[in-house]
Design an enzyme around this catalytic site. Structure first.
Site, mmCIF file in Angstrom:
data_model
loop_
_atom_site.group_PDB
_atom_site.id
_atom_site.type_symbol
_atom_site.label_atom_id
_atom_site.label_comp_id
_atom_site.label_asym_id
_atom_site.label_seq_id
_atom_site.Cartn_x
_atom_site.Cartn_y
_atom_site.Cartn_z
ATOM 1 N N ASP A 183 38.641 34.959 44.403
ATOM 2 C CA ASP A 183 38.208 36.099 45.229
ATOM 3 C C ASP A 183 37.360 35.887 46.425
ATOM 4 O OD1 ASP A 183 39.162 37.865 43.370
ATOM 5 O OD2 ASP A 183 37.120 37.830 42.166
ATOM 6 N N ASP A 210 38.131 28.606 44.561
ATOM 7 C CA ASP A 210 37.829 29.852 44.034
ATOM 8 C C ASP A 210 38.783 30.765 44.303
ATOM 9 O OD1 ASP A 210 36.052 32.473 43.089
ATOM 10 O OD2 ASP A 210 35.681 32.545 45.185
#
Length: 270
Positions: free
Chosen positions: A67, A65
């Site tokens: 963010d 991922d």
């Protein structure tokens, strides 16, 4: 016509690249699934911690991922701050990442509040570039030295994620993220809702496609949020990350939870 050229509808997309081959055709086959849900399938705890470590060290591919994982910020919150609507958007982000509301609904509502123009997005990247999480550059480099494929799979925006990928020597073909749409005058016109990363369960769909396309046997997903956790399966291992923000639901349900990438670097060095 080039992907970055104007569309007949009066819209255009930020430039993007895809996996080699007919990405759209391949993705169509994996996006026609059950309705979106933010409920993760909780599997029996059958894999020991030592087995998880071995799986990580022998992975064919590692998906991150972006963010609050690869970077310290939440990209959409930074964009909201830049556009002057930080408080309302940050609360929606917290609920979405904690699994309290479907991701696509949260993304739609947040972007409707922000209404970012093309110029604002470009200025954000130029004036306030995202900060890499400590240890991620070294971890990605070490994985690449071991010939492990590294992918960025994000519910954020492709223009920002590609900027991050360039800092980590990750090719744009290994980036999956959402695309903003703009009118000819640069005003916000929505986002591409057909991208799998625009909905809950989308990251799992991307991993399924990667496995089918490249015949990966062992894929690891690393992230801080509920949409990352629910990508396992089809990912073979999920590693929860709390180095920037701790999502309690993720911490409580992760077989392996870390707060510093140094731990994973240490596993690769043993």
């Amino acid at each position: 016509m080039s992907r970055s050229c104007a569309l007949s509808s009066g819209l255009f997309f930020l430039p993007f690249s895809t996996l080699r081959g007919d990405f759209h055709q391949a993705m169509t086959s994996v996006t026609t699934s059950a309705p979106e849900t933010n409920t993760r399938k909780i599997l029996p705890r059958m894999v020991s911690h030592s087995e998880l470590r071995k799986l990580f060290c022998s992975a064919d591919a590692v998906c991150f991922d972006v963010d609050s994982t690869v970077i310290r910020e939440e990209g959409i919150d930074e964009l909201a701050k830049f556009c002057g609507v930080e408080d309302a958007v940050s609360e929606m982000t917290r609920r979405a990442m904690g699994g309290a509301m479907p991701f696509k609904a949260a993304l739609t509502e947040r972007l409707a509040l922000i209404q970012p123009s093309r110029e604002q997005v470009q200025r954000l990247i130029a004036e306030h570039p995202p900060h890499l999480t400590p240890g991620i550059r070294e971890l990605v480099s070490r994985l690449q030295e071991r010939n492990v494929q590294v992918f960025l799979i994000s519910g954020g925006f492709r223009s920002i994620v590609e900027h991050v990928a360039s800092k980590l020597n990750i090719p744009s073909t290994n980036v999956f993220a959402n695309r903003l749409k703009f009118y000819f005058n640069g005003e916000y016109a929505g986002f591409d809702e057909m991208q799998p990363t625009a909905e809950s369960g989308g990251k799992g769909k991307v991993i399924k496609l990667l496995k089918e396309k490249f015949h990966f046997k062992k894929v690891v997903m690393i992230g801080d949020g509920a949409t990352d956790m629910e990508a396992c399966p089809p990912a073979d291992v999920f590693i929860g990350f709390g180095g920037n923000v701790i999502r309690q639901q993720v911490k409580d349900n992760s077989e392996w939870y870390i707060t510093d990438f140094v731990e994973l670097l240490g596993e690769l060095e043993e």
